[in-house]
Design an enzyme around this catalytic site. Structure first.
Site, PDB file in Angstrom:
ATOM      1  N   ASP A  25     -19.514   3.980  29.679  1.00 32.53           N
ATOM      2  CA  ASP A  25     -18.901   2.769  30.214  1.00 32.53           C
ATOM      3  C   ASP A  25     -20.025   1.787  30.517  1.00 32.53           C
ATOM      4  O   ASP A  25     -21.128   2.186  30.900  1.00 32.53           O
ATOM      5  CB  ASP A  25     -18.127   3.059  31.504  1.00 32.53           C
ATOM      6  CG  ASP A  25     -16.844   3.833  31.255  1.00 32.53           C
ATOM      7  OD1 ASP A  25     -16.153   3.528  30.273  1.00 32.53           O
ATOM      8  OD2 ASP A  25     -16.541   4.731  32.053  1.00 32.53           O
ATOM      9  N   SER A  48     -37.598  -3.050  44.320  1.00 32.45           N
ATOM     10  CA  SER A  48     -36.826  -3.283  43.094  1.00 32.45           C
ATOM     11  C   SER A  48     -36.990  -2.195  42.038  1.00 32.45           C
ATOM     12  O   SER A  48     -36.032  -1.887  41.327  1.00 32.45           O
ATOM     13  CB  SER A  48     -37.156  -4.654  42.506  1.00 32.45           C
ATOM     14  OG  SER A  48     -38.517  -4.750  42.181  1.00 32.45           O
ATOM     15  N   CYS A 105     -17.570   8.000  31.625  1.00 31.59           N
ATOM     16  CA  CYS A 105     -16.208   8.296  32.058  1.00 31.59           C
ATOM     17  C   CYS A 105     -16.183   9.765  32.502  1.00 31.59           C
ATOM     18  O   CYS A 105     -16.650  10.643  31.764  1.00 31.59           O
ATOM     19  CB  CYS A 105     -15.218   8.076  30.918  1.00 31.59           C
ATOM     20  SG  CYS A 105     -13.544   8.653  31.316  1.00 31.59           S
ATOM     21  N   HIS A 110     -15.085   3.548  37.520  1.00 28.18           N
ATOM     22  CA  HIS A 110     -15.716   2.256  37.813  1.00 28.18           C
ATOM     23  C   HIS A 110     -15.733   1.956  39.302  1.00 28.18           C
ATOM     24  O   HIS A 110     -16.733   1.497  39.845  1.00 28.18           O
ATOM     25  CB  HIS A 110     -14.973   1.115  37.106  1.00 28.18           C
ATOM     26  CG  HIS A 110     -14.882   1.240  35.616  1.00 28.18           C
ATOM     27  ND1 HIS A 110     -15.720   2.006  34.854  1.00 28.18           N
ATOM     28  CD2 HIS A 110     -14.026   0.655  34.752  1.00 28.18           C
ATOM     29  CE1 HIS A 110     -15.390   1.893  33.587  1.00 28.18           C
ATOM     30  NE2 HIS A 110     -14.359   1.080  33.492  1.00 28.18           N
TER      31      HIS A 110
END
Length: 155
Positions: free
Chosen positions: A60, A77, A53, A94
């Site tokens: 988070d 990857s 956050c 987010h």
């Protein structure tokens, strides 16, 4: 196309690699798509994504699902895993994390289509789900549902 030419420029695969200090410092790598011209969907799932956050510094957690229809390039990857891991000490909301990841992949790969679903676990008692995509999915490609149910708590 020989595998030597596809993988010749990779710098992270096959050896010990430190987690980047930040998403900006992370080196995302791409390889030529050996099936270019054939429409298909690639899915990456990161069920343990973490960031911080930006206000409180508290962690988070999210379940990310990235789907894309490649053009000429594939994301390598291991570099994607390291890039996503670099968010562990990165402070952002987010929405910013989710959309930034999608845009960075689009800038790197120029895919035919990309979508990312960020299914964030509750913060302050409220889960936040964030979705980004580049446009309509190609009609000739099977793109399954992301399969992540809405948050239901303990019930």
């Amino acid at each position: 196309m020989s595998s030597d030419s596809i993988y010749a420029n990779l710098t992270q695969l096959g050896g010990k690699t430190e987690l980047p200090a930040s998403p900006e410092a992370a080196e995302l790598e791409k390889v030529p798509n050996p099936q270019a011209g054939t429409p298909y969907c690639v899915r990456f799932t990161a069920p343990e994504f973490t960031s911080l956050c930006p206000i409180t510094g508290q962690p988070d957690f999210a379940h990310l699902v990235i789907d894309y229809v490649p053009g000429d390039w594939l994301v390598e990857s291991k570099s994607l895993k390291l890039y996503l891991g670099a968010f562990r000490n990165h402070g952002a909301f987010h929405e910013d994390c989710t959309v930034s990841i999608g845009k960075r992949l689009v800038d790197l790969l120029a895919p035919q289509w990309l979508r990312i679903g960020g299914y964030w676990y509750p913060r302050g008692g409220m889960p936040i789900d964030v979705f980004y995509q580049t446009g309509e999915a190609p009609k000739a490609v099977w793109i399954p549902d992301q399969g992540v149910p809405g948050y239901r708590g303990r019930g």
